[in-house]
Motif scaffolding. Sequence first.
Motif, PDB file in Angstrom:
ATOM      1  N   GLU A   1       0.773  -1.395   0.285  1.00 26.23           N
ATOM      2  CA  GLU A   1       0.077  -0.001  -0.167  1.00 26.23           C
ATOM      3  C   GLU A   1       1.240   1.535   0.490  1.00 26.23           C
ATOM      4  O   GLU A   1       0.403   1.830  -0.993  1.00 26.23           O
TER       5      GLU A   1
ATOM      6  N   ASN B   1       1.291   4.094  -3.007  1.00 30.61           N
ATOM      7  CA  ASN B   1       0.755   5.716  -2.526  1.00 30.61           C
ATOM      8  C   ASN B   1       1.892   6.041  -3.374  1.00 30.61           C
ATOM      9  O   ASN B   1       1.824   6.916  -3.931  1.00 30.61           O
TER      10      ASN B   1
ATOM     11  N   GLY C   1      -6.091   2.373   2.568  1.00 23.19           N
ATOM     12  CA  GLY C   1      -4.359   1.905   2.006  1.00 23.19           C
ATOM     13  C   GLY C   1      -3.234   2.721   3.128  1.00 23.19           C
ATOM     14  O   GLY C   1      -2.768   1.942   3.224  1.00 23.19           O
TER      15      GLY C   1
HETATM   16 MG    MG Z   1      -3.072   4.083  -1.586  1.00 23.26          MG
END
Ligand code: MG
Length: 627
Positions: A32, A36, A122
């Motif tokens: 996650e 990102n 996330g």
């Molecule tokens: Mg994310």
Amino acid sequence: MQEKGTISIHTENIFPIIKKFLYSDHEIFLRELVSNAVDATQKIKRLSSLGQYNGELGDLRVEVAFDEEAKTITISDNGLGMTADEIKKYINQIAFSGATEFMEKFKESKDANEIIGRFGLGFYSAFMVADRVEIETLSYQDGAEPAHWTCDGSTEFEISEGSLAERGTEITLHINKDSEEFLSKHRLQEILDKYCKFLPVPIKFGTNTQEEEDGVDEEGKTKYKSVETDNIINETNPIWTKSPNDLKDEDYLDFYKQLYPFSEDPLFWIHLNVDYPFNLTGVLYFPKLKNDFEVQKNKIKLYSRQVFITDEVKDIVPEFLMLLHGVIDSPDIPLNVSRSFLQADGNVKKINSYITKKVADKLAELFKSDRKAFEEKWTDIGLFVKYGMVSEEKFYDKAKDFVLLSNTKNENYTLNEYKDKVTPEQTDKDGQLVYIYTNDPAKQDAFIQSANKKGYDILLMNSPIDNHFIGHLEQKLDKTSFKRVDADVADKLIKKEDALEHVLTEEEATKVKDIFNKAINKPAYKVELESLNPDELPVTVTMDEFMRRMKEMAAMGGGMGFYGSMPDNYKVIVNGNHKLISRILNEENTEVQAALSKQAFDLALLSQGLLTGAELTEFVNRSVNLI
Ligand code: MG
Ligand code: ADP
């Protein structure tokens, strides 16, 4: 300047819940956070190409590092960064629809994926492994100030001035006691390999030491020096993102080796590439099939924009294609919802039929372009094609033109070719075509030879799927039925008008029957007298096609309790036209008569591998005596 605040969610404290319920898959925090970071670099690139950012892009990359002593893991990127206001907006307000729904879903779910994606958590997956998380970030925007955010896993957070001098974001996780396993090079490398191996931006993790040439010494020998280079763990342009025109066979084979290091080369592959009505790329390989299906299932890896999601593609790929290997990448598959939802999802259904069609088209093309090569691969793909034909109507419709029937002489025919081939000899008196097959050529050799003598062709149907396949073809093909070669004596496999005349009188026939019934003396074996060709065996043991299939189905758990509990029922066909039968009939010594009958019967059993144990021993002893 320092600001305190409360993360705006409607439930008291979600972090203990996250930790408690998401006990599996803790490792995905890294996926996650790295995703990102990758997103952030993609975004700045896009802003730049749109002319909304005019600064230097630099070498866009993501870096993962850890410090065993400080017990931290850091994920940094030179993406677009965030302003303090953006942190408040994107990080502090957890985007989810409502606490009640959240709690409801949470209770049932053991799957972290589901929760994280569904509720946009996330970033917060970091709290599965950390008791404090810090963000240092500097936005790309003109005049932006660096910002620092920290949160200790309660709903309280702090925002203050940050210290980053360069554009980007650095996330530091203070790893909690239960998660110290992640403070290891080996473990992190493993997770990165699993989820991040094909991300589109270079991911740096640790360093590599390499020997590099460093001029020559006084004696003219080459000198070397150690150089530290960045260790990039991923391949940013995996083959499925490329155009098939730019790829050679080696590229596909290399990629296959990379995915499944210890596998044999695949037979062939399909490059998937659509963007309407859904977006899907990927490469599917046809492996060499081994007999154990289960081992080979679940080899397809599912990616979403080059991030590995799962290798459980059960509901996305049709069941029969689960035997394929390779990669599917689609941002349009809802990854974070429950299985039942997935099955009903429109995109998933479309993807399913798209893949089926592609596979069928590929096979059709192979068949057309090189029949010989296709036939050579048939042992491997046949099973898979048949599996597809019985399980997917659409696939059947395409595959019926290239599916091959193989006979005991190693010849292959398409359905139409085979029909043309056997129609003259194998049509019965009612105009029904009878296809004869064996599932065990060695055991059924005597039957095969007899049937061949009659001019019948014998299909080889010995793969695990063939029972189903036969049943399916019988439904699909017009006026066609299948009979296993040992279902009857050759003369009667296909009922024709031309029955041979009896040489025995009715009285003699009854006598022969009696003699055999007494000699065999087993209720499961029913003696019948037939007037067959004198060249045929004197005695043959058969099992009716229908009965056998019913019993097989019952054995496979088909719920046919009635047939399953029935004892085996064999027919003992005595060939009244055979010399030996006349000899038995005319034998005056009843003991010899019984022994000869038993012998003929045992020989029939023997040729089918049905004679074993004490009965086999008795047979051998009796044979010695008779000699
Ligand atoms: Mg994310
Ligand atoms: P999602 O990625 O699904 O949007 P996340 O919880 O993972 O949800 O992230 C929330 C938001 O925080 C992102 O949409 C993004 O705006 C911001 N964000 C997270 N990490 C970064 C980062 N490394 N750089 C810039 N923005 C980030």
